[in-house]
Design a protein around this motif. Structure first.
Motif, PDB file in Angstrom:
ATOM      1  N   LEU A 121       2.121 -54.154   7.677  1.00 40.82           N
ATOM      2  CA  LEU A 121       1.344 -53.114   8.349  1.00 40.82           C
ATOM      3  C   LEU A 121       0.259 -52.525   7.461  1.00 40.82           C
ATOM      4  CD1 LEU A 121       4.208 -51.198  10.197  1.00 40.82           C
ATOM      5  CD2 LEU A 121       2.431 -52.570  11.264  1.00 40.82           C
ATOM      6  N   GLY A 122       0.502 -52.507   6.160  1.00 43.63           N
ATOM      7  CA  GLY A 122      -0.433 -51.857   5.249  1.00 43.63           C
ATOM      8  C   GLY A 122      -0.086 -50.405   5.028  1.00 43.63           C
ATOM      9  N   ILE A 123       1.200 -50.147   4.814  1.00 35.13           N
ATOM     10  CA  ILE A 123       1.717 -48.793   4.608  1.00 35.13           C
ATOM     11  C   ILE A 123       2.224 -48.679   3.176  1.00 35.13           C
ATOM     12  CG2 ILE A 123       3.591 -47.204   5.254  1.00 35.13           C
ATOM     13  CD1 ILE A 123       3.359 -48.253   8.089  1.00 35.13           C
ATOM     14  N   PRO A 124       1.909 -47.616   2.469  1.00 37.10           N
ATOM     15  CA  PRO A 124       2.406 -47.466   1.090  1.00 37.10           C
ATOM     16  C   PRO A 124       3.936 -47.364   1.074  1.00 37.10           C
ATOM     17  CG  PRO A 124       0.617 -45.909   1.544  1.00 37.10           C
ATOM     18  CD  PRO A 124       1.020 -46.494   2.865  1.00 37.10           C
ATOM     19  N   TYR A 125       4.591 -48.236   0.310  1.00 38.93           N
ATOM     20  CA  TYR A 125       6.049 -48.217   0.276  1.00 38.93           C
ATOM     21  C   TYR A 125       6.580 -46.925  -0.337  1.00 38.93           C
ATOM     22  CZ  TYR A 125      10.892 -49.338  -0.707  1.00 38.93           C
ATOM     23  OH  TYR A 125      12.260 -49.291  -0.765  1.00 38.93           O
ATOM     24  N   GLU A 126       5.791 -46.266  -1.167  1.00 39.10           N
ATOM     25  CA  GLU A 126       6.277 -45.021  -1.769  1.00 39.10           C
ATOM     26  C   GLU A 126       6.574 -43.946  -0.728  1.00 39.10           C
ATOM     27  OE1 GLU A 126       1.788 -45.301  -2.838  1.00 39.10           O
ATOM     28  OE2 GLU A 126       3.521 -46.637  -2.713  1.00 39.10           O
ATOM     29  N   ASP A 127       6.124 -44.161   0.512  1.00 35.50           N
ATOM     30  CA  ASP A 127       6.412 -43.215   1.594  1.00 35.50           C
ATOM     31  C   ASP A 127       7.667 -43.616   2.376  1.00 35.50           C
ATOM     32  OD1 ASP A 127       4.092 -41.821   0.924  1.00 35.50           O
ATOM     33  OD2 ASP A 127       2.854 -42.922   2.355  1.00 35.50           O
ATOM     34  N   HIS A 128       8.461 -44.560   1.831  1.00 37.26           N
ATOM     35  CA  HIS A 128       9.594 -45.086   2.595  1.00 37.26           C
ATOM     36  C   HIS A 128      10.632 -44.031   2.945  1.00 37.26           C
ATOM     37  CE1 HIS A 128      11.153 -45.360  -1.541  1.00 37.26           C
ATOM     38  NE2 HIS A 128      12.353 -45.290  -1.002  1.00 37.26           N
ATOM     39  N   ALA A 129      10.879 -43.069   2.062  1.00 35.90           N
ATOM     40  CA  ALA A 129      11.884 -42.044   2.367  1.00 35.90           C
ATOM     41  C   ALA A 129      11.486 -41.259   3.614  1.00 35.90           C
ATOM     42  CB  ALA A 129      12.058 -41.104   1.178  1.00 35.90           C
ATOM     43  N   PHE A 130      10.188 -41.015   3.765  1.00 42.26           N
ATOM     44  CA  PHE A 130       9.691 -40.281   4.934  1.00 42.26           C
ATOM     45  C   PHE A 130       9.905 -41.080   6.211  1.00 42.26           C
ATOM     46  CE2 PHE A 130       5.988 -40.138   7.815  1.00 42.26           C
ATOM     47  CZ  PHE A 130       6.215 -38.909   8.395  1.00 42.26           C
ATOM     48  N   PHE A 131       9.457 -42.348   6.244  1.00 40.20           N
ATOM     49  CA  PHE A 131       9.569 -43.061   7.509  1.00 40.20           C
ATOM     50  C   PHE A 131      10.997 -43.511   7.806  1.00 40.20           C
ATOM     51  CE2 PHE A 131       7.843 -46.728   4.896  1.00 40.20           C
ATOM     52  CZ  PHE A 131       8.902 -47.614   5.062  1.00 40.20           C
ATOM     53  N   GLN A 132      11.829 -43.661   6.778  1.00 41.27           N
ATOM     54  CA  GLN A 132      13.233 -43.969   7.042  1.00 41.27           C
ATOM     55  C   GLN A 132      13.949 -42.749   7.629  1.00 41.27           C
ATOM     56  OE1 GLN A 132      14.488 -45.420   3.218  1.00 41.27           O
ATOM     57  NE2 GLN A 132      13.569 -47.431   3.521  1.00 41.27           N
ATOM     58  N   ARG A 133      13.602 -41.563   7.141  1.00 38.52           N
ATOM     59  CA  ARG A 133      14.209 -40.332   7.680  1.00 38.52           C
ATOM     60  C   ARG A 133      13.795 -40.102   9.125  1.00 38.52           C
ATOM     61  NH1 ARG A 133      12.024 -35.583   8.535  1.00 38.52           N
ATOM     62  NH2 ARG A 133      10.220 -35.948   7.170  1.00 38.52           N
ATOM     63  N   THR A 134      12.503 -40.199   9.406  1.00 38.98           N
ATOM     64  CA  THR A 134      12.035 -39.945  10.769  1.00 38.98           C
ATOM     65  C   THR A 134      12.530 -41.029  11.727  1.00 38.98           C
ATOM     66  OG1 THR A 134       9.930 -40.985  10.140  1.00 38.98           O
ATOM     67  CG2 THR A 134      10.017 -38.579  10.142  1.00 38.98           C
ATOM     68  N   SER A 135      12.594 -42.273  11.260  1.00 38.37           N
ATOM     69  CA  SER A 135      13.113 -43.354  12.100  1.00 38.37           C
ATOM     70  C   SER A 135      14.564 -43.090  12.480  1.00 38.37           C
ATOM     71  CB  SER A 135      13.017 -44.692  11.364  1.00 38.37           C
ATOM     72  OG  SER A 135      11.679 -45.048  11.113  1.00 38.37           O
ATOM     73  N   ALA A 136      15.367 -42.678  11.506  1.00 41.39           N
ATOM     74  CA  ALA A 136      16.785 -42.424  11.761  1.00 41.39           C
ATOM     75  C   ALA A 136      16.970 -41.320  12.792  1.00 41.39           C
ATOM     76  CB  ALA A 136      17.491 -42.063  10.463  1.00 41.39           C
ATOM     77  N   THR A 137      16.128 -40.301  12.740  1.00 40.22           N
ATOM     78  CA  THR A 137      16.219 -39.207  13.710  1.00 40.22           C
ATOM     79  C   THR A 137      15.871 -39.699  15.109  1.00 40.22           C
ATOM     80  OG1 THR A 137      15.647 -37.576  12.021  1.00 40.22           O
ATOM     81  CG2 THR A 137      15.362 -36.916  14.314  1.00 40.22           C
ATOM     82  N   MET A 138      14.816 -40.501  15.219  1.00 38.40           N
ATOM     83  CA  MET A 138      14.403 -40.996  16.532  1.00 38.40           C
ATOM     84  C   MET A 138      15.425 -41.959  17.130  1.00 38.40           C
ATOM     85  SD  MET A 138      10.284 -41.563  16.250  1.00 38.40           S
ATOM     86  CE  MET A 138      10.343 -42.540  14.745  1.00 38.40           C
ATOM     87  N   LEU A 139      16.122 -42.719  16.299  1.00 37.77           N
ATOM     88  CA  LEU A 139      17.064 -43.720  16.783  1.00 37.77           C
ATOM     89  C   LEU A 139      18.470 -43.177  16.998  1.00 37.77           C
ATOM     90  CD1 LEU A 139      15.992 -46.756  14.569  1.00 37.77           C
ATOM     91  CD2 LEU A 139      15.583 -46.461  17.013  1.00 37.77           C
ATOM     92  N   ASN A 140      18.717 -41.947  16.573  1.00 38.11           N
ATOM     93  CA  ASN A 140      20.045 -41.353  16.732  1.00 38.11           C
ATOM     94  C   ASN A 140      20.174 -40.836  18.162  1.00 38.11           C
ATOM     95  OD1 ASN A 140      22.360 -39.664  16.671  1.00 38.11           O
ATOM     96  ND2 ASN A 140      22.132 -39.451  14.460  1.00 38.11           N
ATOM     97  N   VAL A 141      21.097 -41.407  18.915  1.00 34.89           N
ATOM     98  CA  VAL A 141      21.232 -41.036  20.325  1.00 34.89           C
ATOM     99  C   VAL A 141      21.775 -39.617  20.498  1.00 34.89           C
ATOM    100  CG1 VAL A 141      21.500 -43.422  21.085  1.00 34.89           C
ATOM    101  CG2 VAL A 141      23.541 -42.083  20.505  1.00 34.89           C
TER     102      VAL A 141
END
Length: 367
Positions: A121-141
């Motif tokens: 995608l062209g996303i800085p990996y150093e931001d992984h904690a941010f997108f992993q946190r937000t992804s987990a919230t969106m995917l939690n039913v």
């Protein structure tokens, strides 16, 4: 079945019936149609504000999906093989240097697909904690509407900023492609591009991370299958990956559809406007499709007939990439650590039953 809204929906369990419906033009995935069987009220609110090509039909779906298809062809994915192998080797070097025990999720299963999708995608990996946190919230039913939509706004804002930056300074990655060909030309808005990019980001790392950890867990709990994979050649490793995809079926909230016309299937009449839920994990354990389906057997004949990636026009766009990552990850991990084993009792493994994609929160291993 009766949905949370009191509407009628059909829970489809057999492999043959699911295959037929997922390929049937009279079945739609458009989440705006009356009768579409959303998971719950929070999910309905989320998809209403965050439509992407996976909940579109017809020409709209084809146009949106076509924008990304070139990045996931077999040829394009195979060109990524050296980079993926390098990422795997680096992660395993770090894991080995740190010494046992290790949490396989944080050391390997989660960072690998995150690094790969960031590259694509062209996303800085150093931001992984941010997108992993937000992804987990969106995917939690079990997330509230406020939590789910709040996480969505956060990540959309982040991706919108990246898209605008790539519009000014074009880059040879998927976000750069969106920014140059769709945002800059006015074919799409920044919000539309960000929503599609978010879908690829979230699905591109969560699903594969779950499969890496769950697959290793399953093999460690079946020593004879583990030994067979260790001794496997490339073709046998590929077959093992397909069997693990069948056996584990990480997408476990069902593929949700709505009938666009009356459809007779399996001796029942599904009427136009009624919801359809294809439970892929049940299709993948259908004894009519897979003899002795409860048995993990990496030598199984034709395990690729599984529905882990769905079927029909909405079949998973990233399946070629997921398969390559899994083949390389399992092979390298088991080669590097010939004595890999669980470092916790099996009944203490924290499975992610509350997530849209099944997995484990952590997996303690040693060698």
């Amino acid at each position: 079945m009766t949905t949370w809204k009191g509407e009628t929906a059909w829970l489809v369990t057999r492999h043959a019936d699911q295959l037929a419906l997922l390929r049937d033009g009279r079945v739609g995935a458009d989440s705006t149609r009356p009768g579409y069987p959303s998971i719950n009220a929070v999910n309905e609110a989320f998809i209403a504000h965050n439509r992407t090509f996976i909940t579109m039909d017809g020409a709209e779906h084809r146009d949106q999906r076509r924008r990304f298809a070139g990045y996931f062809t077999v040829r394009r994915v195979q060109a990524m093989r050296p980079r993926i192998q390098s990422l795997i080797d680096d992660l395993l070097d770090t894991m080995e240097s740190a010494g046992p025990p290790a949490d396989l999720v944080t050391a390997f299963a989660l960072p690998l697909p995150s690094l790969v999708i960031c590259d694509l995608l062209g996303i800085p990996y150093e931001d992984h904690a941010f997108f992993q946190r937000t992804s987990a919230t969106m995917l939690n039913v079990r997330s509230t509407a406020e939590e789910s939509l709040g996480a969505s706004r956060e990540i959309l804002g982040y991706l919108g900023d990246l898209l605008r930056a790539k519009r000014e300074n074009p880059a040879d990655d998927l976000l750069g492609h969106l920014a140059t060909h769709y945002l800059a030309t006015g074919l799409s808005t920044a919000d539309e591009c960000a929503k599609q990019a978010r879908l690829l980001l979230v699905a591109g790392h969560e699903t594969t991370a779950g499969m890496i950890a769950l697959g290793v867990c399953a093999l460690l709990r079946h020593p004879e299958q583990l030994a067979a994979v260790r001794a496997a050649d490339a073709a046998q490793t590929a077959n093992a990956v397909e069997e693990l995809l069948r056996y584990l079926s990480t997408a476990h909230t069902g593929r949700r559809r709505v009938a666009l016309a009356d459809i007779e299937i399996g001796g029942h009449l599904i009427r136009a406007g009624e919801g359809i839920i294809c439970a892929g994990e049940l299709a993948n354990r259908d004894p009519d499709a897979f003899p002795a389906p409860e048995r993990l057997d990496i030598a199984r004949q034709a395990p690729h007939r599984h529905l882990a990636f769905g079927s029909g026009p909405h079949q998973c766009l990233g399946q070629n990439l997921a398969r390559l990552e899994l083949r390389l990850a399992y092979r390298a991990l088991l080669d590097r650590f010939p004595h890999l084993r669980l470092a916790q009792p099996p009944d203490t493994i924290p499975y992610r039953a509350e997530m849209a994609f099944y997995g484990v929160d952590e997996l303690a291993v040693t060698w």
